[in-house]
Enzyme design. Sequence first.
Site, PDB file in Angstrom:
ATOM      1  N   SER A 112       0.768  -1.066  -0.151  1.00  0.00           N
ATOM      2  CA  SER A 112       0.074   0.021  -0.046  1.00  0.00           C
ATOM      3  C   SER A 112       0.901   1.259  -0.080  1.00  0.00           C
ATOM      4  O   SER A 112       1.715   1.323  -0.873  1.00  0.00           O
ATOM      5  CB  SER A 112      -1.037  -0.065   1.308  1.00  0.00           C
ATOM      6  OG  SER A 112      -2.202   0.993   0.914  1.00  0.00           O
ATOM      7  N   ASP A 256      -5.643  -3.026  -3.007  1.00  0.00           N
ATOM      8  CA  ASP A 256      -4.770  -2.859  -1.830  1.00  0.00           C
ATOM      9  C   ASP A 256      -4.166  -4.046  -1.274  1.00  0.00           C
ATOM     10  O   ASP A 256      -4.958  -5.123  -0.602  1.00  0.00           O
ATOM     11  CB  ASP A 256      -5.313  -2.006  -0.805  1.00  0.00           C
ATOM     12  CG  ASP A 256      -4.187  -1.380   0.330  1.00  0.00           C
ATOM     13  OD1 ASP A 256      -3.348  -1.999   0.640  1.00  0.00           O
ATOM     14  OD2 ASP A 256      -4.846  -0.095   0.368  1.00  0.00           O
TER      15      ASP A 256
END
Length: 382
Positions: A112, A256
């Site tokens: 991320s 993500d």
Amino acid sequence: MRLGCLFLILVLFSGCAALPREYPAPSPLVYEQVSLDGYHNIRYWGDKPAPYLHDSTERLRRALDTIPSLNQRIDILALSGGAEDGAYGAGFLKGWTESGSRPEFLMVTGVSTGALIAPFAFLGPEYDDTIQEFYTETSTADILLFTPLAALFGGESIADSAPLRRAIKKAINEELVEAIARESRKGRILQVATTNLDAQRPMIWEINRIAESDHPNKVELIRKIILASASVPGVFPPVKINVQYRGQLHQEVHVDGGVTQQIFVYPRDLDISRFRRLLKTQPESNFWLIRNTKIAPDYSEVELDVSGLSNRAISTLIKYQAKGNLINIETLAKRDGFNMHVTDVPVEFDEPLEDMFDKNYMRALFKVGYERGKRKAWRTGL
């Protein structure tokens, strides 16, 4: 807009018709066998060792030849998720550089916001200013464009990630990818995690191998992977990656990496002893873990509305998911002979976050990270 508010909007929009894929998803029977056209050994499932371990062994042999110091010391850096809290890791890295004790890492991993930092941390201190600029000069408008009405008509998210995509395109250019390739040829490793949402599994992408390849679209693929790793599902659109199986095109959906793991080093089932046997000595081995948020519980009175309750619940869920990831890494460290070093946002940091990617918040957090990096504020356990 706080995460709880976003969650509420997503719930309200959840009944809308979904957009079709350009190509069908791989079937459950073949999804593990698909490939990316023109690439070889560039990714593996994050919940089991890579199937090309022999190739990885040869890579370590190469690293030992080109980086003789590996026989004395091995350093692995892992950068966690955390959205705007990535400012902490950015500041810490710069402070660590200025302390004079930052090592060259054999391997860097990112999830991320950590995936946004990872290529620059991998390439070394000369890129510290690049990371600093991103985490101190970026605002919400530089990351996303809210488009909630699009979700009413079957859209994939309540925001458009075009601003972030442009920022990644500017930062991840051909020159930077070639620099990664040069380090890869020495045997060094750069990995980024995404989540394959169809499979509900983490996918580890070997960015260094992609950079080292001759594929004409390698720069664009690296950009897509980094964007996917930072694309919170529902907030940002997923990143679609075309794959093939027996000549038929399929489309994977990646989001993500923090959906499946907030931070990682390598799969639990990996037998490190096979790599240890290549070493002439027993080198000092270190995990350096930068958790881009607070690990400890952070008391705060909850607002008794849907937004306040959902925001607090989701942040608590993520906190304890990350703690589980760190406990897993701690057991790997004990099993495989690594020293574990951890740093995270201090509990006393209390700068108010007025909005996602609030510039004032990130500047304050960068400063905290920088000062802690200069002091080498690591601890050896959770």
